[in-house]
Design a protein around this motif. Structure first.
Motif, PDB file in Angstrom:
ATOM      1  N   LEU A 115       0.831  -1.208   0.000  1.00 35.82           N
ATOM      2  CA  LEU A 115       0.000   0.000   0.000  1.00 35.82           C
ATOM      3  C   LEU A 115       0.863   1.254   0.000  1.00 35.82           C
ATOM      4  O   LEU A 115       0.616   2.200  -0.746  1.00 35.82           O
ATOM      5  N   LEU A 116       1.898   1.263   0.826  1.00 38.02           N
ATOM      6  CA  LEU A 116       2.771   2.437   0.907  1.00 38.02           C
ATOM      7  C   LEU A 116       3.584   2.614  -0.366  1.00 38.02           C
ATOM      8  O   LEU A 116       3.889   3.749  -0.765  1.00 38.02           O
ATOM      9  N   ALA A 117       3.949   1.511  -1.010  1.00 39.47           N
ATOM     10  CA  ALA A 117       4.691   1.621  -2.267  1.00 39.47           C
ATOM     11  C   ALA A 117       3.827   2.203  -3.369  1.00 39.47           C
ATOM     12  O   ALA A 117       4.330   2.819  -4.312  1.00 39.47           O
ATOM     13  N   ALA A 118       2.504   2.034  -3.250  1.00 37.67           N
ATOM     14  CA  ALA A 118       1.602   2.491  -4.306  1.00 37.67           C
ATOM     15  C   ALA A 118       1.178   3.933  -4.142  1.00 37.67           C
ATOM     16  O   ALA A 118       0.727   4.565  -5.100  1.00 37.67           O
ATOM     17  N   GLY A 119       1.284   4.490  -2.927  1.00 34.79           N
ATOM     18  CA  GLY A 119       0.797   5.852  -2.730  1.00 34.79           C
ATOM     19  C   GLY A 119       1.110   6.367  -1.354  1.00 34.79           C
ATOM     20  O   GLY A 119       1.859   5.739  -0.590  1.00 34.79           O
ATOM     21  N   PRO A 120       0.545   7.519  -0.996  1.00 37.95           N
ATOM     22  CA  PRO A 120       0.827   8.126   0.308  1.00 37.95           C
ATOM     23  C   PRO A 120       0.296   7.280   1.450  1.00 37.95           C
ATOM     24  O   PRO A 120      -0.640   6.493   1.289  1.00 37.95           O
ATOM     25  N   ARG A 121       0.862   7.470   2.605  1.00 33.70           N
ATOM     26  CA  ARG A 121       0.483   6.695   3.782  1.00 33.70           C
ATOM     27  C   ARG A 121      -0.884   7.136   4.299  1.00 33.70           C
ATOM     28  O   ARG A 121      -1.079   8.298   4.657  1.00 33.70           O
ATOM     29  N   PRO A 122      -1.848   6.232   4.356  1.00 30.16           N
ATOM     30  CA  PRO A 122      -3.139   6.591   4.935  1.00 30.16           C
ATOM     31  C   PRO A 122      -2.983   6.869   6.429  1.00 30.16           C
ATOM     32  O   PRO A 122      -2.338   6.085   7.144  1.00 30.16           O
ATOM     33  N   PRO A 123      -3.541   7.952   6.934  1.00 30.87           N
ATOM     34  CA  PRO A 123      -3.400   8.261   8.364  1.00 30.87           C
ATOM     35  C   PRO A 123      -3.908   7.155   9.271  1.00 30.87           C
ATOM     36  O   PRO A 123      -3.414   6.997  10.390  1.00 30.87           O
ATOM     37  N   ALA A 124      -4.878   6.367   8.789  1.00 24.78           N
ATOM     38  CA  ALA A 124      -5.450   5.310   9.628  1.00 24.78           C
ATOM     39  C   ALA A 124      -4.411   4.285  10.051  1.00 24.78           C
ATOM     40  O   ALA A 124      -4.569   3.623  11.084  1.00 24.78           O
ATOM     41  N   LEU A 125      -3.339   4.135   9.274  1.00 21.73           N
ATOM     42  CA  LEU A 125      -2.323   3.144   9.629  1.00 21.73           C
ATOM     43  C   LEU A 125      -1.657   3.465  10.961  1.00 21.73           C
ATOM     44  O   LEU A 125      -1.083   2.572  11.601  1.00 21.73           O
ATOM     45  N   ASP A 126      -1.712   4.718  11.379  1.00 23.80           N
ATOM     46  CA  ASP A 126      -1.100   5.085  12.661  1.00 23.80           C
ATOM     47  C   ASP A 126      -1.813   4.432  13.836  1.00 23.80           C
ATOM     48  O   ASP A 126      -1.262   4.386  14.937  1.00 23.80           O
ATOM     49  N   ARG A 127      -3.026   3.932  13.628  1.00 28.33           N
ATOM     50  CA  ARG A 127      -3.761   3.288  14.723  1.00 28.33           C
ATOM     51  C   ARG A 127      -3.382   1.828  14.912  1.00 28.33           C
ATOM     52  O   ARG A 127      -3.778   1.214  15.902  1.00 28.33           O
ATOM     53  N   LEU A 128      -2.641   1.258  13.963  1.00 32.46           N
ATOM     54  CA  LEU A 128      -2.253  -0.138  14.099  1.00 32.46           C
ATOM     55  C   LEU A 128      -1.264  -0.290  15.253  1.00 32.46           C
ATOM     56  O   LEU A 128      -0.275   0.436  15.326  1.00 32.46           O
ATOM     57  N   PRO A 129      -1.479  -1.235  16.149  1.00 29.67           N
ATOM     58  CA  PRO A 129      -0.499  -1.465  17.213  1.00 29.67           C
ATOM     59  C   PRO A 129       0.755  -2.139  16.661  1.00 29.67           C
ATOM     60  O   PRO A 129       0.800  -2.543  15.499  1.00 29.67           O
TER      61      PRO A 129
END
Length: 975
Positions: free
Chosen positions: A314-328
């Motif tokens: 996902l990150l290789a394809a585009g910008p980092r979605p902010p929701a990923l910051d919630r992953l532990p």
């Protein structure tokens, strides 16, 4: 039955066209776009029928039977196994006209649907009653109930609400011989006897089915594995007496091989009003899988697995979605959703699961209750089917071993062996999926375009089939078999069960008219691959850096997941939203380009004339170049770029349409008209305007814009002469005077100067005329675009300002061109400009982050320019608006429909207006007179002005100037 003497394609098409109310398409373009689904296969149909009603379905089937032409039913065409395509068949597209929700019965908790009903439409119809359809595959915005019934689709919530087969009450069927009947279940002995006693073909069929079941009870009981996600082969165990001889379930998952679906009654479940989401982190995917059995008794609605390699893709394809910051912390995560009547109830259930996760020493956990954050996280998971077609290193990955399933308690061990099998074949993939039911999605980097690739493909699939069977699993746990796994069924089922499949098919469809070659007597899994066959060595003008310089590889990005035909996808794909034609979708255009590159000859290509193809030209003619696909498509198909390449090659050394000369080179004409703007305006408003529009290829209904008496650049010279040099130490900024603002709407640039000078900047202009070259680029006039871009770079260099001086663009399309197309065409020569180019809001946000901005507490609605959405982003705009106190609402309207020259060109007006009428114009008309309309794009402002009763939209710079002028004079001093 005798076949007519004449060629079936021509005569069948003629007869169908004469008697059907719906669309009949047997041309090369339509055959091409319906020759693919979301699988690895390509099967050219004979033609396509889009029935207008059920009578059309009946008539079309009868004619196909007379001509002995097979029939394939199709919904959204997202099948991953190849079951929505068929060689030489007539494809019935049910999605176009047979997609209504016929009714919802909240008392019985059922709904009546047509075969083409899109799942999200059913969910919207059920929502007011607190109900929903349980299965929810990630393609819920475009998949149809008919397709879900054909494939026995499941989705994330099947751990709570089951597969489609568990949620079907009755099916209305049309058999190949024209017989119509409704099947349901469960049935007791009396019910079965009553069906067998029916007169005619219906009674004979029921009698044969019951005799078939009674004769083979032992084989069916012994040969059908029991596990929650067995979606391979025919579900003959639904016919067992202990299962109630449930004919509706027995037909669910038969992939259109037994009957055509005319309608269905489906069950609905209670939709929990509140949800919470538990995110459980584990060291790896096998640890996550091993944890599942202990969590299932706690009753989660979902148990989805997603590993770190999916996030990397996902990150290789585009910008980092902010929701990923919630992953532990972790390298694999389980998404465990809970529901309740209230948020507190859902949270209590989530906490119980979180406590159980914490008891695992290596696990981490987080609980998300905010609905917006939950939607973002589910969006990451749902994008997986498209995202993982490009691996983190850029390699291509394909379906084939897409959704195998094993008992959940054996999933961890299965994943370990599956990873080992991949390593033995030097293959890579990204597993994820429905861990709560032991189902694993996996795209693999099969080298299908290499000489030995097909052999690797076959060897791996055969060994993977043996592996999953050794675990008591199923080849398919969700998407069905199709051509991808039909051949492998003999490895999962004993020979006597395979023979029962053949007999079951014969009972329903003795003439093998319906989707032949699927499930029964299947086509080889390594035949008809869309990657095989020659690729024409056509010359290319653009670099395709992300695809190894290959247009063929670039169009292979499209794997058919069909986000572009989802009406709720934002910008992508506006022309499809207006016409509803598959060939006008991003997916359809990619298929046409791929077929064009395949060429004709032994490969049997439908498009044989390369860059001269009329079919490709027609499909791309309605591409607005909005670039929405480049951002919204999960694999970033960039159709605007492919369109530019095609237009360049198609018209190379040939006369172009008049609009290419008039609108594609409009900056030149505007520069000339600016020498005598009064005269130009007089001509544009005179009777000669009609002839002028015809000559220029402009639609007669379009109003030519009025030229101001003075261009911005002339005003700027007067302004500098009157105000003198900027204060010492004022940081310089280069303002890009784009052609349209300079010559048509200079107030935008003048507003930007006033605001930037107020903020203490020294506003400069390039040393000469500049243009981004977009009008040349978008019409495929690439040599001209390069010349214009290089002249502009020279004008920037001649300012004598430091090389890193920021450049501020006011129009999003122009600014996006400086960011993307200039380096694409000029390479290293254009990259420095791209790196220092900012939008107006980006510049203020970055270079004046603490400056007090003028306050303007107004309500506003914003139409985001599609290039800003796709290339630039608008986060900075939202931050600047908040700093100003503006209460802004961003419209989810997609492209405005004008798109530069598109909406002015003759032949585009109706589509342009239809796009604007989807969301934008109704929203603008509904906005109160005090509501500010914001639109940074010149095209967007022009479309609003011409189609919304003269309402005027402002650029953000104009709004800031208004706020600045509304301040007391003491507050307006430059800080």
């Amino acid at each position: 039955m005798s076949r007519p003497d004449t060629a079936p394609g021509t005569d069948l098409a003629r007869e169908l066209s004469a008697v059907l109310r719906g669309d009949v398409r047997f041309g090369a373009a339509e055959r091409t776009v319906y020759s693919h689904d979301a699988s690895n296969y390509r099967q050219l149909p004979l033609g396509v029928v889009k029935p207008a009603d059920l009578d059309d379905v009946r008539t079309a089937l009868a004619l196909c039977r007379r001509y002995e032409v097979p029939v394939v039913a199709r919904g959204a065409g997202t099948s991953i196994g190849g079951q929505a395509i068929g060689p030489g068949a007539v494809v019935l597209d049910f999605r176009r006209h047979l997609g209504a929700v016929l009714g919802v019965d909240p008392e019985r908790r059922t709904a009546r649907v047509e075969p083409g009903t899109v799942l999200d439409d059913l969910q919207r119809a059920a929502r007011p009653y607190g109900l929903r359809f349980g299965p929810d595959p990630s393609t819920h915005g475009r998949c149809t109930l008919g397709g879900m019934i054909g494939n026995d689709s499941c989705g994330a919530h099947s751990v709570a609400w089951g597969r489609t087969a568990d949620n079907v009450e009755s099916l209305d069927l049309l058999l190949a011989d024209g017989t119509e009947l409704t099947v349901s279940g469960p049935l007791g002995p009396d019910g079965r006897a009553a069906l067998a006693a029916l007169p005619g073909r219906a009674g004979q069929l029921h009698h044969r089915l019951q005799e078939f079941t009674e004769r083979n009870l032992a084989v069916i009981r012994r040969g059908m594995p029991v596990l929650p996600r067995r979606v391979s082969g025919y579900p003959l165990d639904a016919l067992l007496p202990e299962r109630g001889h449930h004919l509706a379930r027995a037909l669910t998952g038969t992939e259109g091989t037994c009957a055509l679906l005319l309608g269905a009654t489906v069950k609905l479940v209670e939709d929990p009003p509140a949800r919470a989401l538990v995110l459980a982190g584990y060291p790896d995917e096998t640890a996550a899988a091993d944890a599942v059995p202990a969590l299932l008794p706690l009753g989660p609605l979902t148990v989805e697995g997603m590993a770190a390699d999916l996030v990397a893709a996902l990150l290789a394809a585009g910008p980092r979605p902010p929701a990923l910051d919630r992953l532990p912390d972790g390298a694999c995560w389980l998404f465990l959703e809970t529901g309740g009547a209230t948020p507190a109830e859902a949270l209590d259930a989530a906490r119980r699961i979180a406590d159980a996760v914490r008891r695992e020493r290596t696990a981490t956990v987080a609980v998300v209750t905010d609905p917006a954050e939950q939607r973002q996280l589910w969006g990451v998971r749902e994008a997986g089917a498209g995202t993982v077609t490009r691996l983190p290193g850029g390699g291509e990955a394909w379906p084939g071993w897409e959704d195998s399933a094993v008992p959940p308690e054996r999933l961890g061990d299965y994943l370990r062996e599956l990873r080992a099998l991949l390593r033995r074949h030097s293959l890579r993939g990204v597993p994820y999926g429905h861990f709560g039911e032991g189902c694993v999605h996996l795209r693999i980097d099969f080298p299908l375009a290499a000489p030995h690739g097909v052999l690797v493909f076959r060897e791996f699939l055969e060994q993977a089939a043996d592996l999953v069977v050794s675990y008591g699993g199923s080849l398919s746990g969700e998407h069905g078999d199709g051509q991808a796994r039909g051949e492998l069924l003999a490895r999962m089922y004993p020979p006597e069960v395979i023979e029962l499949f053949r007999e079951f098919k014969r009972i329903w469809d003795p003439e093998r008219l319906l989707n032949p070659g699927t499930l029964v007597d299947p086509r080889p899994l390594d035949a008809n691959l869309r990657f095989t066959g020659p690729v024409l060595p056509l010359p290319l003008a653009l670099p395709y850096e992300q695809d190894g310089g290959s247009l063929a590889k670039a169009v292979r990005r499209c794997v058919g997941v069909a986000t572009c035909v989802d009406p709720a996808t934002g910008v992508m794909c506006p022309s499809y939203m207006a016409t509803g034609e598959e060939r006008h979708s991003t997916r359809g255009r990619a298929r046409l380009l791929a077929e064009m590159l395949r060429g004709g000859g032994p490969s049997g290509g439908a498009i044989t004339d390369g860059w001269r193809s009329a079919e490709v030209r027609e499909a791309l003619d309605l591409c607005l170049g909005c670039k929405g696909c480049a951002s919204d498509c999960p694999v970033h198909v960039d159709m605007a770029t492919y369109r530019t390449e095609f237009l360049y090659q198609h018209y190379r050394h040939r006369p172009r349409p008049a609009a290419h000369y008039a609108l594609g080179r409009l900056p030149l004409w505007l520069r000339g008209a600016a020498l005598a703007p009064g005269l130009a305006n007089t001509v544009a408003r005179s009777p000669a305007a009609g002839a002028l529009k015809r000559l220029a290829g402009i639609d007669p209904r379009r109003v030519l814009p009025v030229l101001p008496p003075e261009t911005f650049t002339r005003w700027y010279r007067r302004h500098r002469a009157a105000t003198g040099p900027a204060p010492a130490g004022a940081p310089p900024v280069l303002l890009w005077p784009d052609t349209f603002a300079d010559h048509l709407q200079p107030e935008v640039l003048r507003a930007a100067v006033e605001v930037l000078e107020h903020l203490g900047f020294d506003v400069r202009l390039p040393a000469g005329p500049v243009c981004c070259g977009l009008t040349w680029y978008s019409t495929g006039q690439l040599p001209g675009a390069r010349r214009v871009m290089r002249r502009s770079l020279a004008a920037l260099a001649a300012t004598g300002l430091p090389a890193g001086t920021p450049v501020v663009g006011l129009d999003p399309s122009c600014t996006a061109t400086l960011r993307e197309e200039v380096p694409r065409l000029l390479g290293a020569e254009g990259r420095p400009l791209a790196e220092r180019t900012r939008t107006f809001a980006e510049f203020i946000d970055e270079y004046a982050p603490d400056a007090p901005l003028p306050q303007l507490p107004v309500d506003a609605v914003t139409q985001t320019h599609c290039h800003q959405h796709a290339v630039l982003g608008s986060a900075a705009d939202r931050r600047v608006e908040r700093r100003m106190g503006v209460a802004n609402r961003v419209l989810d309207s997609g492209c405005c429909g004008l798109a530069g020259n598109f909406g002015f060109e003759r032949g585009h007006y109706e589509v342009s207006v239809a796009i604007a009428e989807r969301v934008l114009l109704p929203e603008v008309r509904a906005a109160g007179p005090e509501t500010v309309l914001l639109a940074d794009g010149f095209s967007c402002r022009t479309q609003i002005a011409q189609l919304a009763d003269g309402r005027r939209a402002l650029h953000l710079a104009e709004l800031m100037r208004r706020a600045l002028r509304a301040q007391p004079s003491d507050d307006r001093r430059t800080p």
